[in-house]
Design an enzyme around this catalytic site. Sequence first.
Site, PDB file in Angstrom:
ATOM      1  CD  GLU A   1      -5.228   0.509  -3.997  1.00 16.44           C
ATOM      2  OE1 GLU A   1      -6.461   0.519  -3.919  1.00 16.44           O
ATOM      3  OE2 GLU A   1      -4.517   1.336  -3.417  1.00 16.44           O
TER       4      GLU A   1
ATOM      5  CG  ASP B   1      -0.986   3.183   5.995  1.00 15.44           C
ATOM      6  OD1 ASP B   1      -2.089   3.592   5.570  1.00 15.44           O
ATOM      7  OD2 ASP B   1      -0.094   3.953   6.402  1.00 15.44           O
TER       8      ASP B   1
ATOM      9  CG  ASP C   1      -1.753   1.249   1.322  1.00 16.13           C
ATOM     10  OD1 ASP C   1      -2.586   1.433   0.425  1.00 16.13           O
ATOM     11  OD2 ASP C   1      -1.567   2.048   2.262  1.00 16.13           O
TER      12      ASP C   1
END
Length: 397
Positions: A274, A356, A190
Site C-alpha cells: 500500500e 493481516d 501488509d
Amino acid sequence: MLKTYKYRLYPDGSQREKIKKTADACRFIYNWALETGSTAYKRDKTSLSAYDLHALLPELKKEHPWLATPYSQSLQQSVRRQYKALQNFFRRVKRGEERPGYPKFRSKRHHRQSFDIPQGIKIEFEKRNVYLPKIGLVRTVFHRRFEGAIKNCTVIVTNTGKHFICIVVEDGRVPPKKKRVNQKKSIGIDVGLKTYATISNGEKIENPRFLEISLKRVKCLHRRLSKKKRGSKNREKARIRYGKCREKISDQRRDFQQKLTTRLIRENQAIMVESLNVSGMVKNRRLSKAISDAAWSSFLNMLRYKSELYGVSLIEVGMFEPTSKLCHVCGFKNDGIKLKDREWPCPQCKTKHDRDTNAALNIKMIGFKTHHASREQRKGPVDQSTLVDGMKQEAHH
Ligand SMILES: [Zn+2]
C-alpha cells in the site's frame, strides 16, 4: 543509476560553526521562500517560479548581511527545494488527494538540520577528507568508496551533534530489466502497528525485541523531558538523552529494515504494497504513532530503490479501500470487524481469515490488477476504484 552514499563527518570547531551558520541561513531562506511564495499565491493566485525567487535573493542579502557568508549555491538550492515542495503540493491537490499537506516551515528545533551543496565538493579518499566550499577540508570516515559523477550533496547535522554527508552519485550503469510479474513469485505486504509486516504467504514479521525495549525507553525519556523547565540546563541534558535514544532506535530500525527488504527483494519478482500517504500523517501527537509512521516511509523507500537495483517490480496500490475488511476469496465487505478482531470468518463464503494475511492477499490481488491494467492501457491513469469493483464482481462469478 543514482546511488546515495552516507559518510560521517568530523569537522573541527570552526568548521562546526560554519556548518551551523550555513544550515541556519538555508533554513531561513527556505522559510522566506515559503512565506513569499504563499503570500504571492494568496494575493494574486499566481505561483512564483524558482527563477522569480532567485531574483529576489540579492535584495534579501542586503537586508540580512549575515546571509552573505555561507556558500551561495547552498542558499539557491534551498530556494529550489522549497519551490519543488510547493510544486509537489500542487500536484497532490490536482490529483485530488484528501490531505495534500501544504509545505511546512522548517523549525530550528527539528532533530536534524541540513543543507545541499550542489557542486564544488572534492572527495579525497586517500587523505580521508571532503572539501566543502567555504567550509574547508573536513575529516571524513569512508567505509566504502564510490565511482561516478557526483550529482548532489547534503550535509546533515543531528541534534545530538553528529555530522554526516550524503552524496548522490550517478554511476553510469543501466538498471536491470524488470523480471516478469507472475503470481508465484509475488507477494503482498501488509504493514501494521502490532505485527511489523504480514506477507500474503502467511509469514509474520514481528518487531525485533531490542526495538521494543528501546521504544519503551524513548517514551520514558520523552516524559522526563517534558517535565523539565524550559531553558534549564536539566532540560538540555534531557533533550540530548532523548535525542540519542531516538537516534539509536532509528539506527536499529534501519539495520532491521535493510536486512528485511534485501531478503524480500531477493526472494521475489514483484512486491505489492500500500502506498504511503505521507502528507496524510502530517502531525501526530502520539509519539509511538509518529515513530511507526517514520519507520513505514523509510521501509517503503528502501523497497523502492532496492527494487530498481534488482529488477524487481514494486507495485504500490493506493490506500483507497479497507483491505482488512474485504474477504479475498469472495469479495464480501465485512464492516463489522473491529481493530481488535485478529481473526474473522467470512459470513458469505465461510472462509476463516487471519486479519493481516487477508489484507496482504488483497493488496497482492489489487497490485496485480493495477499492474495489468496499466500495462494494457498506458494512456490514462488507472482508476483504482473500478479495479476493486471488478475484483469483487470477478470473485462473485
Ligand atoms: Zn468470503
